[in-house]
Design an enzyme around this catalytic site. Structure first.
Site, PDB file in Angstrom:
ATOM      1  CD  GLU A  53      -1.432  -2.330   2.028  1.00 51.86           C
ATOM      2  OE1 GLU A  53      -2.261  -2.991   2.665  1.00 51.86           O
ATOM      3  OE2 GLU A  53      -0.207  -2.608   1.994  1.00 51.86           O
ATOM      4  CB  CYS A  86      -1.156  -0.378   5.134  1.00 49.13           C
ATOM      5  SG  CYS A  86       0.561  -0.824   4.776  1.00 49.13           S
ATOM      6  CB  ALA A 166      20.814 -50.270  -6.796  1.00 49.85           C
ATOM      7  CB  THR A 198      20.940 -34.777   0.012  1.00 48.43           C
ATOM      8  OG1 THR A 198      19.792 -35.630  -0.020  1.00 48.43           O
ATOM      9  CG2 THR A 198      20.961 -33.925  -1.248  1.00 48.43           C
ATOM     10  CG  ASP A 202      23.181 -35.781  -4.797  1.00 51.83           C
ATOM     11  OD1 ASP A 202      23.732 -36.775  -5.309  1.00 51.83           O
ATOM     12  OD2 ASP A 202      21.961 -35.708  -4.577  1.00 51.83           O
ATOM     13  CD  GLU A 261      15.644 -28.880  -4.085  1.00 51.91           C
ATOM     14  OE1 GLU A 261      16.134 -29.755  -4.821  1.00 51.91           O
ATOM     15  OE2 GLU A 261      15.618 -27.676  -4.373  1.00 51.91           O
TER      16      GLU A 261
END
Length: 331
Positions: A53, A86, A166, A198, A202, A261
């Site tokens: 606003e 606002c 696997a 992970t 990765d 994730e």
């Protein structure tokens, strides 16, 4: 579609620009219309201020007097050290009417913003495209109602429900279009969470790699009780946080939307703890006979699995397909 719904659509579109950047505030959009023309527009700025606003009124200037303001969330009624209320700004600007999509669940406002406008002689119309406005800020509504963030679990799976071969290799189960969509979803979050497995397998970056949206990369946390410190990795170099459990995320009011994730272990733990609000399943048309997405999480009976998730749509990301599921109110 009537004029109120159409102009509110413009306010909702503006609000979408602030997703993932407005925390701890919701992302709100505001359009100020005079004689059928837009004279001011705004959306919540990074970090939550200025509010939509205030941005729209600054752009409209004197043209706001007698105009109609369309706001995707009820104008706030409380004065903050970070900025004015606002509702007060709209009154001072002399707008004649305010159309509101959704009531603010923050107890400091929660209807008092609209009431203050009406007390000042401003006409107020409520509940225009309410469901869309609430869906646009799931983390904020979850924080206000349940005291915790809204948690999305993303899984990239084969047709047989596997997330890796696997031997653990998973690059790439899905194609470029699905990966690009998941990067967009990252940009809507305040925090990305992965598990230790992970991180070690990765060594991901977990940034947003879409042209023009690189600055939308959120914070990253690694959830692990078995790590005393983050090992050397790209995430450590980028400033990722190590957390022992989800309680610290729940306690951080600056985190509204969490994007998970990381791996079967973390996914299983969060499903078992009943902490997932939305599932994004990117399904590739392949069969790999590898590692399943979830392990046993203690489900006692098949009957207990039914009624917990509601299909919320699909998106064609050829050659893959995205399936969206929302946790049911009683799930």
């Amino acid at each position: 579609m009537n004029d109120d719904a159409r102009w509110m659509g413009a306010a909702l579109a503006l609000a979408a620009r602030g997703r993932g950047r407005a925390a701890p505030n919701p992302s709100v959009g505001c359009v100020i219309v005079a004689d059928g023309h837009v004279v001011g527009r705004g959306w919540t700025q990074p970090g939550g201020r200025p509010h939509a606003e205030a941005e729209a009124l600054a752009q409209a200037g004197s043209l706001a007097r007698g105009a109609c303001a369309y706001v995707s969330l009820e104008p706030c009624a409380h004065v903050s050290p970070r900025g004015p209320a606002c509702a007060n700004l709209l009154i001072a600007a002399g707008v004649a009417r305010v159309v509101i999509a959704a009531t603010d669940p923050d107890p400091r406002t929660a209807g008092s913003g609209a009431a203050r406008l009406e007390a000042a002689g401003i006409a107020v119309t409520r509940n225009v495209r309410t469901a869309e406005a609430q869906a646009q800020n799931p983390g904020f509504f979850s924080r206000m109602k349940h005291g915790r963030p809204f948690v999305t679990l993303k899984l990239a799976l084969s047709l047989d429900g596997c997330l890796a071969l696997a031997d653990g290799r998973s690059r790439w189960i899905t194609g470029a279009a699905a990966r690009a969509h998941s990067h967009r979803e990252r940009g809507l979050a305040d925090l990305i969470v992965i598990g230790r497995g992970t991180l070690e397998v990765d060594d991901p970056m977990l940034d947003v790699r879409l042209a023009g949206l690189e600055d939308r990369s959120p914070r990253v946390a690694v959830l692990s009780r078995s790590l005393s410190a983050l090992p050397e990795s790209r995430l450590k170099a980028a400033g990722a946080t190590l957390l022992p459990d989800f309680a610290q995320i729940d306690a951080d009011a600056t985190i509204l939307d969490v994007f998970v994730e990381g791996g079967a272990g973390l996914a299983t733990a969060l499903i078992a703890a009943d902490r997932i609000d939305r599932l994004l399943i990117y399904r590739a048309p392949i069969v790999i006979g590898g590692r399943p997405a979830l392990a046993d999480f203690g489900l006692a009976d098949l009957a207990d699995a039914h009624g917990r998730w509601a299909a919320a749509g699909t998106i064609d990301l050829a050659p893959d397909r995205l399936e969206l599921y929302l946790r049911t109110p009683n799930g």
